[in-house]
Structure formats: C-alpha cells, structure tokens
Enzyme design. Structure first.
Site, PDB file in Angstrom:
ATOM      1  N   LYS A  58     -22.543   9.032  23.946  1.00 12.44           N
ATOM      2  CA  LYS A  58     -21.558   9.643  23.043  1.00 12.44           C
ATOM      3  C   LYS A  58     -22.229  10.097  21.745  1.00 12.44           C
ATOM      4  O   LYS A  58     -21.992  11.200  21.257  1.00 12.44           O
ATOM      5  CB  LYS A  58     -20.422   8.637  22.756  1.00 12.44           C
ATOM      6  CG  LYS A  58     -19.505   8.433  23.960  1.00 12.44           C
ATOM      7  CD  LYS A  58     -18.535   7.278  23.809  1.00 12.44           C
ATOM      8  CE  LYS A  58     -17.749   7.089  25.117  1.00 12.44           C
ATOM      9  NZ  LYS A  58     -16.817   5.963  25.124  1.00 12.44           N
ATOM     10  N   ASP A 106      -9.686   8.660  21.224  1.00 12.17           N
ATOM     11  CA  ASP A 106      -9.618   8.158  22.606  1.00 12.17           C
ATOM     12  C   ASP A 106      -8.239   8.433  23.208  1.00 12.17           C
ATOM     13  O   ASP A 106      -8.070   8.398  24.429  1.00 12.17           O
ATOM     14  CB  ASP A 106      -9.830   6.636  22.631  1.00 12.17           C
ATOM     15  CG  ASP A 106     -11.253   6.239  22.994  1.00 12.17           C
ATOM     16  OD1 ASP A 106     -11.883   6.965  23.791  1.00 12.17           O
ATOM     17  OD2 ASP A 106     -11.705   5.199  22.493  1.00 12.17           O
ATOM     18  N   GLN A 139     -15.422   0.889  21.411  1.00 17.09           N
ATOM     19  CA  GLN A 139     -15.773   0.855  22.829  1.00 17.09           C
ATOM     20  C   GLN A 139     -15.170  -0.377  23.509  1.00 17.09           C
ATOM     21  O   GLN A 139     -15.268  -1.489  22.998  1.00 17.09           O
ATOM     22  CB  GLN A 139     -17.312   0.866  22.983  1.00 17.09           C
ATOM     23  CG  GLN A 139     -17.795   0.996  24.405  1.00 17.09           C
ATOM     24  CD  GLN A 139     -17.484   2.354  25.055  1.00 17.09           C
ATOM     25  OE1 GLN A 139     -17.325   3.365  24.372  1.00 17.09           O
ATOM     26  NE2 GLN A 139     -17.384   2.378  26.362  1.00 17.09           N
TER      27      GLN A 139
HETATM   28  N1  GUN Z   1     -14.631   1.971  27.988  1.00 17.68           N
HETATM   29  C1  GUN Z   1     -14.692   2.665  29.149  1.00 17.68           C
HETATM   30  N2  GUN Z   1     -14.234   3.932  28.959  1.00 17.68           N
HETATM   31  C2  GUN Z   1     -13.900   4.012  27.643  1.00 17.68           C
HETATM   32  C3  GUN Z   1     -13.396   5.080  26.849  1.00 17.68           C
HETATM   33  O1  GUN Z   1     -13.131   6.204  27.303  1.00 17.68           O
HETATM   34  N3  GUN Z   1     -13.186   4.779  25.535  1.00 17.68           N
HETATM   35  C4  GUN Z   1     -13.434   3.547  25.021  1.00 17.68           C
HETATM   36  N4  GUN Z   1     -13.189   3.351  23.716  1.00 17.68           N
HETATM   37  N5  GUN Z   1     -13.924   2.546  25.736  1.00 17.68           N
HETATM   38  C5  GUN Z   1     -14.147   2.797  27.043  1.00 17.68           C
END
Ligand code: GUN
Length: 286
Positions: A53, A120, A97
């Site tokens: 990311k 998100d 996350q």
């Molecule tokens: N963990 C797995 N996929 C995601 C996501 O798209 N966003 C976040 N914040 N955590 C994750």
C-alpha cells in the site's frame, strides 16, 4: 473454451497513470493527498499488504505515513492515535490494518475513524450509505472487482451473480454493489445447503471465503465470469486463490488470476478513495 484473463496488474497500472495526474493537480491546488497506515503487531501477511500500500502511494505521488506499533499497544493508545489523525488536516485517509491483536476491539477502532477519512469504507456510516445508495467510500476489494467487470464491458443488468462469502469487508458490500448494477444476487456462505446448485445458475461468481478450491469446474456454467478474491497458500506454499484456476479456465469466459488479479485492484481502489477524500477536503476548505 479457454477463459480470458482479467489482468488486475495491467488494469491497475492503467488507472494509476490517471491517479498520478490527479495527485499532481491536487498538489498544484495546495493539497498533497495524505494516507496514514497503522500496523499493530507483526502479522507477516499484514506487513506485506501494508508495504504494498505504501509503495503504491509512492508510485502515484500520494504522501503516506506508516505507523508501526508493537503487538502490546493498548486499545486506548490506538484510539488516541486515530483521534489525532482524525484532526490532522494533512491526512485524508486513515487505514488501520486488520486483523488487530485480540485485546483490541476492531469494531471500536473502525468506528473511531472519521467517516470522512475512512478510505477502507468499513465505518457503519459508509456501510449504511452503500446500502441506501448514497455517495460514500466503497470498500476497496469489492470496488476493485466491480472495476474488473467494467473493464471487460460486462453489463450486469438482469444477470445472476453469486457471491460466496458474507464478510463485512468483501461479501456483503460486493452483493450490494452488484445489486446496484441491477444483477440478481445470491449470497452463499458456510451454511448454504447446496453451493454447487447455486453456482451453476450464475453468470458471475465472486469467491471470497479464504479457502482453497471452494469453486471447481463442475460448479461453473459454461461462459460464466469468475472473480477470485481469495489469497491462500497451497500445500507447496504457492500463492493461490479460492478457485481451481486451471480447471475453471476451461469452462469460464473470463477469470481473474491469483496473484495479479483482485489483489492489486484492492490497492488501486484505496488510492482512488484517498484521492477522492483529498478532493473533498479541498471542496470543503475553499
Ligand atoms: N486486512 C485485510 N484486508 C484489509 C483491508 O482491505 N483493509 C484493512 N484495513 N485491513 C485489511
């Protein structure tokens, strides 16, 4: 039939060219888009996701701030950090996350993120807005799947879509997005009595359960489109999705690969949401 691939890497690169231009335009208007990424603990998969990311932000010129905290960070300290970022005008997106360590209430943290910075799309305000069709941040993974369908010019109107999985992050929002495009939608899950029966009716199947080979060729109608959200390792340690790729590609018309399918699109839609948020802050402040 040998299915055509929907290449998530290629589509992402194409979209990110446009995002670089959008970033430069925002910067020239005095706003550098900023994303804060919080990682708690040392979950190996999360570390890879977070690194990707941050790298993607760099690629298009978005400023990213990665905050790493030890596993024993208290819930109160994490909430205090989120609150600080909520009030930081240089930050337009906040991503915590998941999964979080067991002693931290993930729902509480998600709801503490300002809905206007919830890139998100997990906050109940955004989930509710998606359900009612109001503008909001859409969760990145299902949004990426929709972009992949759009990229092949697929018209969902009147089509039957089956979503396997009912998570808040993928399955449920995916079903709502497909519904918004006038598909007839079935959500299947671990208690579904006859998964094969439902899948055989489907024009589009989205597999999002996190389980190897949940979908095999005998469950797919010839010519169907198959989107694989899964990210698993097989016995040999090879990265693979939820569907039997080699078998299904003989039956389907289109299929997404793993890796190089939905994964990069998830990150691309995160960039998109961050740019939208920065754009919105510009409109609010001018
Ligand atoms: N963990 C797995 N996929 C995601 C996501 O798209 N966003 C976040 N914040 N955590 C994750």
């Amino acid at each position: 039939m040998s299915a055509q691939l929907i290449d998530g890497n290629a589509l992402s690169q194409q979209m990110r060219v446009d995002f670089s231009a959008r970033t430069q335009s925002l910067i020239s208007q005095g706003t550098t888009p900023g994303l804060a990424v919080i990682l708690v603990g040392d979950n190996a998969a999360s570390q890879v996701y977070v690194r990707n990311k941050v790298k993607a932000c760099e690629q298009v010129g978005i400023r990213s701030v990665l905050e790493k905290y030890p596993e024993n960070l208290s819930e109160a300290d994490l909430l205090a950090r989120v609150d600080k970022l909520n009030h930081d005008p240089s930050i337009h997106g906040i991503l915590v996350q998941l999964p979080l360590p067991a002693h931290i209430d993930a729902d509480k943290v998600t709801e503490a993120i300002s809905a206007t910075k919830d890139v998100d799309g997990f906050h109940v305000a955004n989930a509710g807005a998606l359900m009612t069709g109001l503008p909001c941040f859409w969760p990145c993974t299902p949004h990426g799947c929709m972009k992949m369908l759009e990229s092949i010019g697929y018209d969902l109107k009147g089509k039957h879509a089956v979503v396997i999985g009912r998570s808040n992050i993928v399955g449920k929002p995916m079903a709502l997005m497909l519904l918004q495009k006038n598909a007839t939608v079935t959500i299947c899950h671990s208690a579904t009595a006859d998964l094969k029966h439902h899948c055989l009716q489907a024009d589009v199947i989205v597999a999002a359960v996190g389980k190897l080979n949940v979908l095999t060729a005998d469950m797919v109608k010839p010519g169907a489109v198959v989107i694989d959200v899964g990210m698993n390792r097989d016995a040999a340690g090879k990265l693979c999705g939820d569907v039997d790729f080699e078998g299904i590609r003989q039956v389907a018309s289109y299929i997404t690969p793993v890796p190089g399918g939905v994964g990069p699109m998830t990150i691309t839609m995160l960039l998109s949401n961050t740019l939208d948020s920065a754009q919105q802050s510009l409109s609010v402040n001018t």
